[in-house]
Scaffold this motif. Sequence first.
Motif, PDB file in Angstrom:
ATOM      1  N   PRO A   1       0.819  -1.216   0.000  1.00  0.00           N
ATOM      2  CA  PRO A   1       0.000   0.000   0.000  1.00  0.00           C
ATOM      3  C   PRO A   1       0.855   1.269   0.000  1.00  0.00           C
ATOM      4  CG  PRO A   1      -0.913  -1.602   1.520  1.00  0.00           C
ATOM      5  CD  PRO A   1       0.365  -2.191   1.007  1.00  0.00           C
ATOM      6  N   VAL A   2       1.959   1.227   0.718  1.00  0.00           N
ATOM      7  CA  VAL A   2       2.819   2.409   0.803  1.00  0.00           C
ATOM      8  C   VAL A   2       3.347   2.780  -0.597  1.00  0.00           C
ATOM      9  CG1 VAL A   2       4.908   1.077   1.411  1.00  0.00           C
ATOM     10  CG2 VAL A   2       4.719   3.456   2.126  1.00  0.00           C
ATOM     11  N   ASN A   3       3.543   1.820  -1.459  1.00  0.00           N
ATOM     12  CA  ASN A   3       3.986   2.119  -2.829  1.00  0.00           C
ATOM     13  C   ASN A   3       2.851   2.695  -3.678  1.00  0.00           C
ATOM     14  OD1 ASN A   3       6.701   1.414  -2.679  1.00  0.00           O
ATOM     15  ND2 ASN A   3       6.297  -0.747  -3.149  1.00  0.00           N
ATOM     16  N   ARG A   4       1.625   2.229  -3.411  1.00  0.00           N
ATOM     17  CA  ARG A   4       0.494   2.727  -4.207  1.00  0.00           C
ATOM     18  C   ARG A   4       0.260   4.215  -3.952  1.00  0.00           C
ATOM     19  NH1 ARG A   4      -3.496  -1.240  -1.976  1.00  0.00           N
ATOM     20  NH2 ARG A   4      -2.217  -3.127  -2.003  1.00  0.00           N
ATOM     21  N   ARG A   5       0.662   4.676  -2.767  1.00  0.00           N
ATOM     22  CA  ARG A   5       0.447   6.086  -2.413  1.00  0.00           C
ATOM     23  C   ARG A   5       1.602   6.992  -2.818  1.00  0.00           C
ATOM     24  NH1 ARG A   5      -0.577   4.122   2.864  1.00  0.00           N
ATOM     25  NH2 ARG A   5       1.331   5.110   3.590  1.00  0.00           N
ATOM     26  N   ARG A   6       2.658   6.437  -3.412  1.00  0.00           N
ATOM     27  CA  ARG A   6       3.861   7.247  -3.619  1.00  0.00           C
ATOM     28  C   ARG A   6       3.628   8.343  -4.666  1.00  0.00           C
ATOM     29  NH1 ARG A   6       4.293   3.338  -7.288  1.00  0.00           N
ATOM     30  NH2 ARG A   6       5.732   3.596  -9.047  1.00  0.00           N
ATOM     31  N   THR A   7       4.431   9.405  -4.585  1.00  0.00           N
ATOM     32  CA  THR A   7       4.336  10.485  -5.553  1.00  0.00           C
ATOM     33  C   THR A   7       5.133  10.096  -6.802  1.00  0.00           C
ATOM     34  OG1 THR A   7       6.371  11.559  -4.823  1.00  0.00           O
ATOM     35  CG2 THR A   7       4.354  12.175  -3.665  1.00  0.00           C
ATOM     36  N   THR A   8       5.035  10.901  -7.863  1.00  0.00           N
ATOM     37  CA  THR A   8       5.729  10.559  -9.107  1.00  0.00           C
ATOM     38  C   THR A   8       7.256  10.676  -8.958  1.00  0.00           C
ATOM     39  OG1 THR A   8       5.411  12.816  -9.813  1.00  0.00           O
ATOM     40  CG2 THR A   8       3.864  11.182 -10.673  1.00  0.00           C
ATOM     41  N   ASP A   9       7.702  11.373  -7.914  1.00  0.00           N
ATOM     42  CA  ASP A   9       9.145  11.500  -7.710  1.00  0.00           C
ATOM     43  C   ASP A   9       9.747  10.304  -6.968  1.00  0.00           C
ATOM     44  OD1 ASP A   9       8.846  13.991  -8.822  1.00  0.00           O
ATOM     45  OD2 ASP A   9       8.712  15.001  -6.870  1.00  0.00           O
ATOM     46  N   GLU A  10       8.881   9.485  -6.389  1.00  0.00           N
ATOM     47  CA  GLU A  10       9.380   8.383  -5.563  1.00  0.00           C
ATOM     48  C   GLU A  10       9.383   7.069  -6.327  1.00  0.00           C
ATOM     49  OE1 GLU A  10       7.490   8.155  -1.541  1.00  0.00           O
ATOM     50  OE2 GLU A  10       6.689  10.092  -2.152  1.00  0.00           O
ATOM     51  N   GLY A  11      10.470   6.331  -6.170  1.00  0.00           N
ATOM     52  CA  GLY A  11      10.540   4.980  -6.728  1.00  0.00           C
ATOM     53  C   GLY A  11       9.821   4.008  -5.810  1.00  0.00           C
ATOM     54  N   VAL A  12       9.908   2.758  -6.191  1.00  0.00           N
ATOM     55  CA  VAL A  12       9.219   1.706  -5.459  1.00  0.00           C
ATOM     56  C   VAL A  12      10.091   1.216  -4.299  1.00  0.00           C
ATOM     57  CG1 VAL A  12       8.602  -0.746  -5.768  1.00  0.00           C
ATOM     58  CG2 VAL A  12       7.772   0.972  -7.385  1.00  0.00           C
ATOM     59  N   LEU A  13       9.440   0.858  -3.184  1.00  0.00           N
ATOM     60  CA  LEU A  13      10.136   0.197  -2.072  1.00  0.00           C
ATOM     61  C   LEU A  13      10.034  -1.314  -2.285  1.00  0.00           C
ATOM     62  CD1 LEU A  13       8.599   2.269   0.880  1.00  0.00           C
ATOM     63  CD2 LEU A  13      10.895   2.563  -0.083  1.00  0.00           C
ATOM     64  N   PHE A  14      11.132  -2.017  -2.068  1.00  0.00           N
ATOM     65  CA  PHE A  14      11.188  -3.448  -2.372  1.00  0.00           C
ATOM     66  C   PHE A  14      11.266  -4.302  -1.109  1.00  0.00           C
ATOM     67  CE2 PHE A  14      12.590  -1.338  -6.152  1.00  0.00           C
ATOM     68  CZ  PHE A  14      12.196  -2.152  -7.206  1.00  0.00           C
ATOM     69  N   GLY A  15      10.576  -5.450  -1.153  1.00  0.00           N
ATOM     70  CA  GLY A  15      10.673  -6.430  -0.077  1.00  0.00           C
ATOM     71  C   GLY A  15      11.567  -7.584  -0.494  1.00  0.00           C
ATOM     72  N   ARG A  16      11.534  -8.651   0.298  1.00  0.00           N
ATOM     73  CA  ARG A  16      12.400  -9.807   0.020  1.00  0.00           C
ATOM     74  C   ARG A  16      11.779 -10.695  -1.059  1.00  0.00           C
ATOM     75  NH1 ARG A  16      13.862 -12.541   5.697  1.00  0.00           N
ATOM     76  NH2 ARG A  16      11.617 -12.915   5.761  1.00  0.00           N
ATOM     77  N   PHE A  17      10.533 -11.151  -0.830  1.00  0.00           N
ATOM     78  CA  PHE A  17       9.810 -11.931  -1.828  1.00  0.00           C
ATOM     79  C   PHE A  17       8.322 -11.712  -1.583  1.00  0.00           C
ATOM     80  CE2 PHE A  17       9.020 -15.297   1.279  1.00  0.00           C
ATOM     81  CZ  PHE A  17      10.118 -15.180   2.125  1.00  0.00           C
ATOM     82  N   PRO A  18       7.518 -11.863  -2.627  1.00  0.00           N
ATOM     83  CA  PRO A  18       6.125 -11.424  -2.525  1.00  0.00           C
ATOM     84  C   PRO A  18       5.332 -12.017  -1.355  1.00  0.00           C
ATOM     85  CG  PRO A  18       6.683 -11.977  -4.795  1.00  0.00           C
ATOM     86  CD  PRO A  18       7.873 -12.338  -3.970  1.00  0.00           C
ATOM     87  N   ASN A  19       5.501 -13.286  -1.069  1.00  0.00           N
ATOM     88  CA  ASN A  19       4.683 -13.895  -0.015  1.00  0.00           C
ATOM     89  C   ASN A  19       5.361 -13.909   1.345  1.00  0.00           C
ATOM     90  OD1 ASN A  19       2.920 -14.379  -2.074  1.00  0.00           O
ATOM     91  ND2 ASN A  19       3.400 -16.554  -2.244  1.00  0.00           N
TER      92      ASN A  19
END
Length: 502
Positions: A330-348
């Motif tokens: 969810p935190v990535n869905r709210r990001r602004t156009t200047d922000e890249g994506v935050l990454f986790g270890r693996f999806p599940n």
Amino acid sequence: MSVSRLNKLVFLVLLIVLFHSSYAQPWKESLEEWIPKEMERSFQGIFYNIDPPGGIPGSVTAADSHYQPDYYYNWIRDAAITMDVVVTLYERATEPAQVKKLEDILKSYVHYNYIIQRTPNPTGNLTTGGLGAAHYLLNGSAFTGPWCSVENDGPALRAVAVMRFAKEYLRRHGDLSYVKKWIFNNETHPPTTVTRADLDYIAKVWPDPCCGPWETFFVVHFWDQLLVRKALLQGSKFAEMLGYMDASSYYLKQAKELTSNMSKFISHVHGVVLESIDAPRDTIHETFMDTSTILAVLYGYNDDGFYAPENPYVMNTANLLRLIYKDLFPVNRRRTTDEGVLFGRFPNDNYDGIATGNGVKGNPWFLCTLGMARYYFELAKRFSEYATLNISSRWMLPLLEHLQTSYFKLNPSMPSTFHVGETLQKPQLCQIAQALLTEADKILYSVYRHVPDSGMLTEEINRYTGFEQGAKNLTWSYDSFVTAVWSRNYSFNTFRTNCVLV
Ligand SMILES: *[C@@H]1O[C@H](CO)[C@@H](O)[C@H](O)[C@H]1NC(C)=O
Ligand SMILES: *[C@@H]1O[C@H](CO)[C@@H](O)[C@H](O)[C@H]1NC(C)=O
Ligand SMILES: *[C@@H]1O[C@H](CO)[C@@H](O)[C@H](O)[C@H]1NC(C)=O
Ligand SMILES: *[C@@H]1O[C@H](CO)[C@@H](O)[C@H](O)[C@H]1NC(C)=O
Ligand SMILES: *[C@@H]1O[C@H](CO)[C@@H](O)[C@H](O)[C@H]1NC(C)=O
Ligand SMILES: *[C@@H]1O[C@H](CO)[C@@H](O)[C@H](O)[C@H]1NC(C)=O
Ligand SMILES: *[C@@H]1O[C@H](CO)[C@@H](O)[C@H](O)[C@H]1NC(C)=O
């Protein structure tokens, strides 16, 4: 003026305009201001966790966290990644007092590891596999509780860090007899030196399953394989340099066998590098997509073209991870156009920094996110350096198309689509390099947006709230910040040299 000179001029002006306009953006300015501060804070964090209270010299705690979670141990993996940063500082140091201080830390590290290699633990002893233990107490005692064992990345990372130290130490006219007494000789059995023990261990166990970077699944992991390969190849050269030809050819032979068995990690159907191929389906690892494959390239690439950052499957894996995490958190869905994506270890992922299990949801991690930024910096550096580049595989297209949509839409000098078989020329490669630099900076900017003013880095960022979560002062998070910024600096310098002053 010839057409080609004119083209060159247009290209130059365009680059300068692009370069400067990107710098005029406020997010870039905040980032440039923050980076030196966070670098200082990261070095503080790293040195705070070396020789921590209760530890003997040369030990490194994984985090300044004793409870929820208790990470107050010397993890072999995390400590080696940390000492690799210290070795880089040592290589760059010019002040005699600083050189001495770093050399003392590195010698203590070698000595602490000599002790723990000889400390029997539930995994075994020096000759029966004890080197596969994940972690030890900071005072050198064995960890006797239950833990995922065996872990083979630690000895590989430790061997690489210690060999880098030894080479720099000898370059600075250090004592060869120190290196042969503590780091490597092939004169005894069992080994009496730290790197010989590590190399002999991984040369033997590399085909076996182990726990992997996240200590979750007992399978053969891409991460471990690439790290072991680098350690064995470097070990072969190191043994040769010291005159141990038998050991050198033995390590080389194992590395070659491992190498020829690594194509199994490629999925030709999906065009990606798989974290493992033998994890059971219907488990948390069911997608086989894992950020550790990109981290493996960062820590395990041996500069020989094998799983290079620009490998089409690696490029596509990086791009697919972005697509996964951009919607997953969810935190990535709210990001602004200047922000890249935050990454986790693996999806599940079902560990949230404190609890693990059914229904627990994993978070973005600093070391994954900063690793992805560093990956794009490394890729940008390579695109800046090429004179031409063939689009040799369709698996390069998704990332190039993402850059196209994000950065080249209004750019008349870039093609609107890329094709397999097409050869990219210098101006296009420089445009791509610049887009990759921006992509990487946006990821760094998103990290900036989630770090408090104190600059303290934890393990994770809450997937909903965006606040820090999990172990405080996680050493590997600081290591990841420092190495990402070092890559950034190197990459921007390479870009300036190769692209603006063609
Ligand atoms: C984290 O590291 C800093 C020094 O860099 C230290 O002052 C602080 O006490 C450490 N621990 C926590 C929990 O922040
Ligand atoms: C390791 O354990 C084995 C089997 O228990 C034993 O034979 C050997 O002497 C031990 N080696 C060392 C170095 O302690
Ligand atoms: C290390 O610390 C543990 C736990 O506090 C203790 O049981 C052990 O005896 C210590 N080991 C040494 C070598 O001091
Ligand atoms: C190479 O990989 C295959 C497939 O996983 C495996 O069956 C085989 O044992 C591996 N070879 C070695 C030497 O580990
Ligand atoms: C040196 O290393 C090789 C390969 O590990 C081994 O076969 C040989 O016995 C070693 N020599 C000595 C004297 O230990
Ligand atoms: C790139 O592709 C062209 C045309 O297919 C070919 O002639 C050239 O050798 C290739 N270059 C490289 C570096 O692979
Ligand atoms: C960046 O690189 C330049 C030379 O390439 C070097 O002088 C400078 O110290 C580097 N800065 C950092 C923060 O690493």
